[in-house]
Design a protein around this motif. Structure first.
Motif, PDB file in Angstrom:
ATOM      1  N   LYS A 153       0.826  -1.211   0.000  1.00 26.88           N
ATOM      2  CA  LYS A 153       0.000   0.000   0.000  1.00 26.88           C
ATOM      3  C   LYS A 153       0.859   1.259   0.000  1.00 26.88           C
ATOM      4  O   LYS A 153       0.557   2.228  -0.688  1.00 26.88           O
ATOM      5  N   VAL A 154       1.955   1.242   0.775  1.00 25.47           N
ATOM      6  CA  VAL A 154       2.841   2.409   0.818  1.00 25.47           C
ATOM      7  C   VAL A 154       3.440   2.656  -0.558  1.00 25.47           C
ATOM      8  O   VAL A 154       3.490   3.793  -1.026  1.00 25.47           O
ATOM      9  N   THR A 155       3.885   1.595  -1.236  1.00 27.32           N
ATOM     10  CA  THR A 155       4.469   1.786  -2.570  1.00 27.32           C
ATOM     11  C   THR A 155       3.437   2.342  -3.549  1.00 27.32           C
ATOM     12  O   THR A 155       3.792   3.086  -4.458  1.00 27.32           O
ATOM     13  N   SER A 156       2.177   2.005  -3.355  1.00 28.36           N
ATOM     14  CA  SER A 156       1.122   2.508  -4.240  1.00 28.36           C
ATOM     15  C   SER A 156       0.756   3.951  -3.964  1.00 28.36           C
ATOM     16  O   SER A 156       0.390   4.683  -4.876  1.00 28.36           O
ATOM     17  N   LEU A 157       0.848   4.378  -2.699  1.00 27.43           N
ATOM     18  CA  LEU A 157       0.368   5.702  -2.313  1.00 27.43           C
ATOM     19  C   LEU A 157       1.449   6.772  -2.222  1.00 27.43           C
ATOM     20  O   LEU A 157       1.153   7.961  -2.365  1.00 27.43           O
ATOM     21  N   ALA A 158       2.685   6.382  -1.965  1.00 31.23           N
ATOM     22  CA  ALA A 158       3.740   7.358  -1.711  1.00 31.23           C
ATOM     23  C   ALA A 158       4.140   8.116  -2.973  1.00 31.23           C
ATOM     24  O   ALA A 158       4.167   7.550  -4.068  1.00 31.23           O
ATOM     25  N   LYS A 159       4.460   9.392  -2.798  1.00 32.28           N
ATOM     26  CA  LYS A 159       4.932  10.226  -3.909  1.00 32.28           C
ATOM     27  C   LYS A 159       6.448  10.191  -4.008  1.00 32.28           C
ATOM     28  O   LYS A 159       7.014  10.576  -5.015  1.00 32.28           O
ATOM     29  N   CYS A 160       7.121   9.748  -2.942  1.00 33.79           N
ATOM     30  CA  CYS A 160       8.583   9.645  -2.949  1.00 33.79           C
ATOM     31  C   CYS A 160       8.969   8.187  -3.229  1.00 33.79           C
ATOM     32  O   CYS A 160       8.134   7.301  -3.142  1.00 33.79           O
ATOM     33  N   PRO A 161      10.235   7.928  -3.537  1.00 29.18           N
ATOM     34  CA  PRO A 161      10.670   6.549  -3.731  1.00 29.18           C
ATOM     35  C   PRO A 161      10.490   5.707  -2.467  1.00 29.18           C
ATOM     36  O   PRO A 161      10.639   6.216  -1.355  1.00 29.18           O
ATOM     37  N   VAL A 162      10.175   4.435  -2.666  1.00 30.80           N
ATOM     38  CA  VAL A 162      10.018   3.490  -1.561  1.00 30.80           C
ATOM     39  C   VAL A 162      10.911   2.293  -1.864  1.00 30.80           C
ATOM     40  O   VAL A 162      10.822   1.694  -2.936  1.00 30.80           O
ATOM     41  N   LEU A 163      11.758   1.974  -0.912  1.00 28.95           N
ATOM     42  CA  LEU A 163      12.637   0.817  -1.019  1.00 28.95           C
ATOM     43  C   LEU A 163      12.104  -0.267  -0.101  1.00 28.95           C
ATOM     44  O   LEU A 163      12.030  -0.071   1.111  1.00 28.95           O
ATOM     45  N   VAL A 164      11.684  -1.392  -0.677  1.00 28.99           N
ATOM     46  CA  VAL A 164      11.120  -2.491   0.098  1.00 28.99           C
ATOM     47  C   VAL A 164      12.227  -3.518   0.333  1.00 28.99           C
ATOM     48  O   VAL A 164      12.846  -4.008  -0.613  1.00 28.99           O
ATOM     49  N   ILE A 165      12.473  -3.805   1.610  1.00 30.36           N
ATOM     50  CA  ILE A 165      13.513  -4.754   1.985  1.00 30.36           C
ATOM     51  C   ILE A 165      12.888  -6.083   2.368  1.00 30.36           C
ATOM     52  O   ILE A 165      11.993  -6.145   3.152  1.00 30.36           O
TER      53      ILE A 165
END
Length: 145
Positions: A133-145
């Motif tokens: 959900k964060v990757t879908s909603l965020a306007k900044c880059p998201v790094l998923v570990i």
């Protein structure tokens, strides 16, 4: 490259891995490292109970906030132990993914580093993970570990 890195933590192994990675990124970039723990009520009944007894210091909100603060402070200590420079820890109440994204937007976060799986329940499997959900909603880059 990055001025402010946000790492949401929930006490899970996945969020600890994300924290360690974010700490390494902070050391490489000289950015600020912010740690966020989000708590929420899991049912309408629990939410209503905390509103009915606001003067009771042992209400659900206070208990969840205290536990979340412990998680945030433990994460901050782990980041410092790993060599982080002046990490800051925050605790917020709300729906996790939306709260993380709103916090990032409000505070000018350049990168969110998040664990792929946290301590979520069956809801995570049925409705999608917080990281998704964060990757879908965020306007900044998201790094998923």
């Amino acid at each position: 490259m990055y001025k402010r890195i946000l790492v949401p933590v929930d006490g899970s192994e996945g969020s600890l891995k994300a924290l360690l990675h974010a700490t390494d990124l902070q050391k490489l970039t000289g950015s600020e490292l912010w740690i966020l723990t989000v708590f929420r009520h899991h049912s309408m009944q629990e939410a209503s109970m905390s509103m009915v007894r606001p003067a009771d210091p042992e209400n659900l909100d206070d208990s969840m906030r205290a536990y979340s603060k412990e998680i945030a402070e433990a994460a901050k200590a782990a980041a410092l132990e790993r060599g982080a420079m002046a990490p800051r820890a925050f605790v917020k109440n709300g729906q996790p993914a939306r709260t993380i994204v709103a916090f990032a937007k409000e505070h000018g976060v350049d990168l969110i580093v998040i664990g792929s799986r946290g301590v979520g329940d069956l809801e995570g499997y049925l409705l999608g993970s917080v990281s998704h959900k964060v990757t879908s909603l965020a306007k900044c880059p998201v790094l998923v570990i």
